[in-house]
Design a protein around this motif. Structure first.
Motif, PDB file in Angstrom:
ATOM      1  N   PRO A  22      -3.740   9.074  14.353  1.00  0.00           N
ATOM      2  CA  PRO A  22      -2.763   9.519  13.353  1.00  0.00           C
ATOM      3  C   PRO A  22      -3.462  10.045  12.095  1.00  0.00           C
ATOM      4  N   ASP A  23      -2.749  10.856  11.331  1.00  0.00           N
ATOM      5  CA  ASP A  23      -3.270  11.353  10.056  1.00  0.00           C
ATOM      6  C   ASP A  23      -3.071  10.333   8.942  1.00  0.00           C
ATOM      7  N   ILE A  24      -1.987   9.574   9.031  1.00  0.00           N
ATOM      8  CA  ILE A  24      -1.635   8.588   8.001  1.00  0.00           C
ATOM      9  C   ILE A  24      -1.353   7.262   8.694  1.00  0.00           C
ATOM     10  N   LEU A  25      -1.968   6.200   8.181  1.00  0.00           N
ATOM     11  CA  LEU A  25      -1.745   4.874   8.753  1.00  0.00           C
ATOM     12  C   LEU A  25      -0.812   4.067   7.853  1.00  0.00           C
ATOM     13  N   LEU A  26       0.233   3.526   8.450  1.00  0.00           N
ATOM     14  CA  LEU A  26       1.174   2.653   7.753  1.00  0.00           C
ATOM     15  C   LEU A  26       1.083   1.279   8.409  1.00  0.00           C
ATOM     16  N   LEU A  27       0.657   0.285   7.646  1.00  0.00           N
ATOM     17  CA  LEU A  27       0.392  -1.032   8.209  1.00  0.00           C
ATOM     18  C   LEU A  27       1.252  -2.079   7.502  1.00  0.00           C
ATOM     19  N   ASP A  28       2.065  -2.788   8.281  1.00  0.00           N
ATOM     20  CA  ASP A  28       2.946  -3.816   7.728  1.00  0.00           C
ATOM     21  C   ASP A  28       2.300  -5.186   7.915  1.00  0.00           C
ATOM     22  N   ASP A  75     -11.276   6.987   7.028  1.00  0.00           N
ATOM     23  CA  ASP A  75     -11.200   8.358   6.529  1.00  0.00           C
ATOM     24  C   ASP A  75      -9.757   8.867   6.523  1.00  0.00           C
ATOM     25  N   ARG A  76      -8.820   7.987   6.870  1.00  0.00           N
ATOM     26  CA  ARG A  76      -7.408   8.326   6.805  1.00  0.00           C
ATOM     27  C   ARG A  76      -6.799   7.654   5.570  1.00  0.00           C
ATOM     28  N   PRO A  77      -5.783   8.268   4.972  1.00  0.00           N
ATOM     29  CA  PRO A  77      -5.063   7.555   3.914  1.00  0.00           C
ATOM     30  C   PRO A  77      -4.271   6.402   4.511  1.00  0.00           C
ATOM     31  N   LEU A  78      -4.263   5.301   3.795  1.00  0.00           N
ATOM     32  CA  LEU A  78      -3.561   4.107   4.281  1.00  0.00           C
ATOM     33  C   LEU A  78      -2.524   3.667   3.265  1.00  0.00           C
ATOM     34  N   LEU A  79      -1.356   3.318   3.775  1.00  0.00           N
ATOM     35  CA  LEU A  79      -0.305   2.694   2.982  1.00  0.00           C
ATOM     36  C   LEU A  79       0.015   1.388   3.696  1.00  0.00           C
ATOM     37  N   TYR A  80      -0.231   0.273   3.042  1.00  0.00           N
ATOM     38  CA  TYR A  80      -0.127  -0.993   3.756  1.00  0.00           C
ATOM     39  C   TYR A  80       0.473  -2.080   2.876  1.00  0.00           C
ATOM     40  N   ILE A  81       1.107  -3.031   3.541  1.00  0.00           N
ATOM     41  CA  ILE A  81       1.722  -4.186   2.890  1.00  0.00           C
ATOM     42  C   ILE A  81       0.817  -5.386   3.090  1.00  0.00           C
ATOM     43  N   SER A  82       0.646  -6.164   2.028  1.00  0.00           N
ATOM     44  CA  SER A  82      -0.139  -7.391   2.164  1.00  0.00           C
ATOM     45  C   SER A  82       0.245  -8.371   1.070  1.00  0.00           C
ATOM     46  N   HIS A  83       0.172  -9.671   1.426  1.00  0.00           N
ATOM     47  CA  HIS A  83       0.298 -10.749   0.445  1.00  0.00           C
ATOM     48  C   HIS A  83      -1.046 -11.436   0.239  1.00  0.00           C
ATOM     49  N   ASP A  84      -2.089 -10.967   0.938  1.00  0.00           N
ATOM     50  CA  ASP A  84      -3.408 -11.584   0.890  1.00  0.00           C
ATOM     51  C   ASP A  84      -4.157 -11.034  -0.329  1.00  0.00           C
ATOM     52  N   GLU A  85      -4.293 -11.863  -1.371  1.00  0.00           N
ATOM     53  CA  GLU A  85      -4.886 -11.375  -2.614  1.00  0.00           C
ATOM     54  C   GLU A  85      -6.352 -10.986  -2.453  1.00  0.00           C
ATOM     55  N   LYS A  86      -7.076 -11.680  -1.590  1.00  0.00           N
ATOM     56  CA  LYS A  86      -8.478 -11.316  -1.374  1.00  0.00           C
ATOM     57  C   LYS A  86      -8.569  -9.949  -0.695  1.00  0.00           C
ATOM     58  N   LEU A  87      -7.729  -9.735   0.318  1.00  0.00           N
ATOM     59  CA  LEU A  87      -7.703  -8.445   0.995  1.00  0.00           C
ATOM     60  C   LEU A  87      -7.333  -7.342   0.014  1.00  0.00           C
ATOM     61  N   GLY A 130      12.079  -4.887   0.039  1.00  0.00           N
ATOM     62  CA  GLY A 130      12.148  -3.540   0.595  1.00  0.00           C
ATOM     63  C   GLY A 130      10.832  -2.939   1.008  1.00  0.00           C
ATOM     64  N   LYS A 131       9.782  -3.744   1.099  1.00  0.00           N
ATOM     65  CA  LYS A 131       8.467  -3.203   1.447  1.00  0.00           C
ATOM     66  C   LYS A 131       8.466  -2.628   2.863  1.00  0.00           C
ATOM     67  N   SER A 132       8.930  -3.414   3.831  1.00  0.00           N
ATOM     68  CA  SER A 132       8.981  -2.933   5.217  1.00  0.00           C
ATOM     69  C   SER A 132       9.980  -1.796   5.364  1.00  0.00           C
ATOM     70  N   SER A 133      11.086  -1.867   4.637  1.00  0.00           N
ATOM     71  CA  SER A 133      12.076  -0.782   4.675  1.00  0.00           C
ATOM     72  C   SER A 133      11.453   0.529   4.208  1.00  0.00           C
ATOM     73  N   LEU A 134      10.630   0.463   3.173  1.00  0.00           N
ATOM     74  CA  LEU A 134       9.963   1.658   2.664  1.00  0.00           C
ATOM     75  C   LEU A 134       9.032   2.245   3.720  1.00  0.00           C
ATOM     76  N   LEU A 135       8.224   1.414   4.365  1.00  0.00           N
ATOM     77  CA  LEU A 135       7.307   1.909   5.400  1.00  0.00           C
ATOM     78  C   LEU A 135       8.074   2.527   6.561  1.00  0.00           C
ATOM     79  N   ASP A 184       4.022  -2.222  13.049  1.00  0.00           N
ATOM     80  CA  ASP A 184       5.094  -3.107  12.597  1.00  0.00           C
ATOM     81  C   ASP A 184       4.584  -4.526  12.408  1.00  0.00           C
ATOM     82  N   GLN A 185       5.311  -5.254  11.573  1.00  0.00           N
ATOM     83  CA  GLN A 185       4.977  -6.662  11.368  1.00  0.00           C
ATOM     84  C   GLN A 185       5.263  -7.471  12.627  1.00  0.00           C
ATOM     85  N   GLU A 186       6.330  -7.136  13.323  1.00  0.00           N
ATOM     86  CA  GLU A 186       6.709  -7.842  14.542  1.00  0.00           C
ATOM     87  C   GLU A 186       6.640  -6.893  15.739  1.00  0.00           C
TER      88      GLU A 186
END
Length: 386
Positions: free
Chosen positions: A142-148, A170-182, A41-46, A76-78
């Motif tokens: 944008p004020d808020i960045l959502l990155l899938d 300087d914007r709040p970010l909500l993002y999805i990632s599987h990259d542990e280093k990132l 549900g990660k993408s669904s949440l975004l 979007d992811q796609e």
């Protein structure tokens, strides 16, 4: 900036709960990462946060989502089919006089010529396409960045740029990632979406810790809780064994007592009542015990799981004088020879022809009858399944 309260998301089709009772506050300097296995549900949440109306056919939800007077932008992811047909020349036409366009393009390692290209977006490589899309939403301020999953298909220099971008934004970010280093280098808060107990129960966890600390504490806390639960279960089992022995003995004495001893019978009945009361107390304690918990482990794919090949087995002889896509020359004088169980990685900047080369190798190998070939593409829609 962004407030979510008691949010529960359910799939409309199978009524499966994806997110359960999630509450969090995205503040001005937050770099909040959403982690979890695929399908949680990660993408669904975004998407729901960005535009609830667009999710209506697929999702139902309860709770509160408030962005105040702020607006969000979603990467979007796609890429959509409509956007893939658009051309940068038209997409960036409104920004050609804005110096910010060229500053961001430079930071993204995007050639300026790309901004004025009349090629359709769908013809760019994965990394080039992602950079162009990211540049487009950044230009909308944008004020808020959502990155899938913004790190998908990026080469190493662009991944390094992405890390710096997230860290310095300087914007709040909500993002999805599987990259542990990132995640380790950027996230200062975590939303963890899980499907535990064999994907029968949704669990949502919010932490104000960085990724590494959160992960370590998660495993430690689960192990500690399960150890406590195991000890309490064993203690209960021992108590119940002793309880049953006492009850059996008192029950035997009641059955064996003489009718000529009514006083003794009354004492034994009182004793049995006391024993039963103790048993009920043990059951209440057991209901209030520390419960075992579960942790979701993503399925790992190991190349070593594949059947071993003899070291002298010729797997591939690939030679190409030129590698091209359309009229664009990507590489010359390619030669790759693989024998036995070798593990080969193909690296290089975005657009240099890595995926094109892999497809050419696939085309050559799938004609073989002495080996089985498995192919995992970036985009499954591009594969013609039989």
């Amino acid at each position: 900036m962004l407030q979510v309260k008691n949010l529960t998301i359910t799939q409309s089709g199978d009524l499966r709960t994806l997110v359960d009772n999630l509450s969090f506050h995205l503040k001005a300097n937050d770099k909040m990462a959403i982690i979890g296995a695929e399908g949680n549900g990660k993408s669904s949440l975004l998407n729901l946060i960005h535009n609830p109306r667009m999710t209506a056919p697929h999702l139902s939800w309860t709770g509160e989502i408030s962005k105040g007077n702020k607006h969000s932008a979603l990467l979007d992811q796609e890429i959509s089919a409509e956007l893939s047909l658009q051309k940068p020349l038209l997409l960036f036409a409104d920004y050609v006089a804005d110096p910010e366009l060229y500053r961001l393009a430079s930071e993204l390692s995007l050639e300026i010529d790309f901004l004025f290209s009349d090629r359709e977006l769908g013809t760019f490589s994965g990394g080039e396409l992602l950079k162009l899309r990211l540049l487009l939403i950044l230009m909308k301020k944008p004020d808020i960045l959502l990155l899938d999953e913004p790190g998908n298909d990026l080469d190493l220099p662009s991944l390094q740029w992405l890390e710096k971008f997230i860290q310095s934004s300087d914007r709040p970010l909500l993002y999805i990632s599987h990259d542990e280093k990132l995640l380790s280098n950027t996230a200062n808060s975590i939303i963890h979406l899980e499907q535990i107990w064999r994907r029968t129960e949704a669990r949502s966890t919010v932490s104000r810790l960085g990724f590494d600390v959160y992960r370590d504490q998660l495993y430690a806390s689960v192990e500690k809780q399960n150890q406590m639960a195991a000890k309490e279960e064993q203690d209960h089992e021992d108590k119940m064994k002793r309880y049953q022995q006492i009850r059996n003995r008192v029950d035997h004495e009641l059955n064996a007592i003489s009718r000529g001893d009514p006083a003794g019978a009354r004492l034994l009945k009182k004793k049995m009542q006391s024993v039963k009361s103790t048993g009920k107390r043990f059951e209440r304690e057991y209901e209030a015990r520390t419960k075992r918990t579960d942790i979701e482990v993503e399925i790992d794919f190991f190349v070593s799981d594949l059947s071993e090949l003899p070291s002298n087995k010729e797997v591939l002889v690939f030679r190409r004088p030129q590698l091209s896509i359309g009229s664009r020359l990507l590489a010359e004088n390619l030669e790759l020879i693989i024998k036995g169980p070798e593990h080969i990685g193909i690296t290089g900047p975005n657009g240099c022809g890595k995926s094109t080369m892999l497809l050419a190798i696939l085309d050559q190998l799938k004609k073989r009858t002495d080996i089985k070939v498995y192919y995992m593409p970036q985009d499954y829609s591009a594969i013609d399944f039989p």
